[in-house]
Scaffold this active site. Sequence first.
Site, short mmCIF file in Angstrom:
data_model
loop_
_atom_site.label_atom_id
_atom_site.label_comp_id
_atom_site.label_asym_id
_atom_site.label_seq_id
_atom_site.Cartn_x
_atom_site.Cartn_y
_atom_site.Cartn_z
N GLU A 163 0.80 -1.23 0.00
CA GLU A 163 0.00 0.00 0.00
C GLU A 163 0.83 1.28 0.00
O GLU A 163 0.64 2.14 0.84
CB GLU A 163 -0.95 0.00 1.20
CG GLU A 163 -1.91 -1.16 1.23
CD GLU A 163 -2.92 -1.10 2.38
OE1 GLU A 163 -2.76 -0.23 3.27
OE2 GLU A 163 -3.85 -1.91 2.39
N GLU A 367 -5.68 -8.58 1.40
CA GLU A 367 -6.21 -8.14 2.70
C GLU A 367 -7.70 -7.90 2.53
O GLU A 367 -8.13 -7.32 1.53
CB GLU A 367 -5.54 -6.86 3.20
CG GLU A 367 -4.12 -7.04 3.67
CD GLU A 367 -3.56 -5.79 4.35
OE1 GLU A 367 -4.34 -5.01 4.95
OE2 GLU A 367 -2.34 -5.60 4.27
C1 BG6 Z 1 -4.17 -2.15 5.85
C2 BG6 Z 1 -2.76 -2.42 6.28
O1 BG6 Z 1 -4.24 -0.94 5.20
O2 BG6 Z 1 -5.12 -2.08 6.85
C3 BG6 Z 1 -2.63 -3.28 7.52
O3 BG6 Z 1 -2.03 -2.99 5.23
C4 BG6 Z 1 -3.63 -2.82 8.55
O4 BG6 Z 1 -1.31 -3.21 7.99
C5 BG6 Z 1 -5.01 -2.98 7.95
O5 BG6 Z 1 -3.55 -3.48 9.78
C6 BG6 Z 1 -6.14 -2.65 8.91
O6 BG6 Z 1 -5.98 -1.36 9.42
P1 BG6 Z 1 -6.09 -1.09 10.98
O7 BG6 Z 1 -5.79 0.36 11.15
O8 BG6 Z 1 -7.46 -1.47 11.34
O9 BG6 Z 1 -5.06 -1.97 11.62
#
Ligand code: BG6
Length: 465
Positions: A163, A367
């Site tokens: 990202e 993700e």
């Molecule tokens: C993504 C990242 O954008 O979001 C992760 O690649 C991150 O590292 C995930 O943990 C969720 O975001 P958050 O802020 O809820 O941990």
Amino acid sequence: MKQFPQNFLWGASSSAFQIEGGWDEDNKGMTVADYNSFQRAHLQADTKIASDFYHHYEEDIKLFKELGLKAYRFSISWARIIPDGDGEINQAGIDFYNKVINLLLENDIQPLVTLYHFDLPFALAKKYNGWQDRQCITAFRRYAQVCFQAFGDRVKSWQINNEQNLMIRVNERMNMYDVKANEIEKVRAQMDYNMFVAHAFVTNDGHSMVENCQIGPAVSSTMTYPSSNKPEDVWAAQMNDNFKTNYALEMYCFGDYPGYYKKYLRECGIYPKTEPGDAEILKQAKPDFIAVNYYRTLVASYLPVDKTHPIGTRVNDIDFDLYGYFKIEKNPNLTASTYGAQIDPMGLRLVLNAYYRQYRLPLIVTENGLGTPDQLTADDKIHDDYRIDYIRQHISACYDAIEDGVELFGYCPWSVMDLLSSHQGFKKRYGFVYVNRDDHDLKDLRRIKKESFYWYQNVIKHNGL
Ligand code: BG6
């Protein structure tokens, strides 16, 4: 029955600073992610122990096997391999990842490796102001070559960074603490450009150093709906996607910024410095796939400039508004997670279709998940039916996208187990496996399989829903 293609890569994801702990063990250097977590250690857990994968990896990989994973997407910590970013190579770091990779392969789990997930070695931030200086390109290229050399005989699937298109919006992730307010956008544009050049070099190096290398970017995806059917709102929604994701995908896939982005950089007087030869490298580098991180969709309306906000004035970081272009609104038609992410499985189908249509590259979801607090019951159970619902609907959207004709070869939800969320520590959990700790109480770090673990295990076993 929604049956997925044979060899579909059912996986799950994590990242080094969020899962490993052992933050300074065996010579690992401090990273920007460590530094930022220490700044708010009074509010939430930091990276020192995290989920303690560094000491539990054998037990954890056994769980991954039991879950049935075909692939595990994780990141290597640059500062474990080269503690100060561009100096001595740390054999202990290489040894650790060798153990992890070998154990995954012994368990028939394919390693999908990200080289850089928000954790620039802190020494590079201090020495060069990180990505602002082209020396960081050289340092990253060398680190990537060390990884290709050390692991490329077994690791065939590489994501260069995680990202970039989101990281660049967040000043603390880029370690932009000391930059003067009136220079921030110029510095940001230079850092972004330098990261694209580094991405291109490393894409080419991966292709030449690793046999059968599959290499590509991992993007934070956006799908933005217009707040009304007024043409200027439709344009604003498109520009929000363009400025947050598409400009980056165009650079990765076609080696140049699109016209609208060049216009914006010029209009704002922040066009980055380039060097002779860059254009050729950027054009040469061809990704093999796009890794898609998807959580939610957005809504935008047109935001005209005014007397105090000239063109290109940016407000907020992750979901920024941009004067002269767009303003982010709430979607009244969607529900949201406890932490405000609007839940939209159809958005995933739209994103996959849009990227495939435009770039014609195979896609993998790396993700996707629901961050919520979980409640451990007195008999040691986690009834996370809300997570099952979320993931079921998103897998179903993947299925629809495949039927639409999208070449989607895998789905790796976030996250394989509970890990450190950047802004909510261990309150906000995403995993299939519960890690028994709180932000400031390490408890016993016991691993407990959630209801979603058994549910996902069944999905993988039956290759679908
Ligand atoms: C993504 C990242 O954008 O979001 C992760 O690649 C991150 O590292 C995930 O943990 C969720 O975001 P958050 O802020 O809820 O941990």
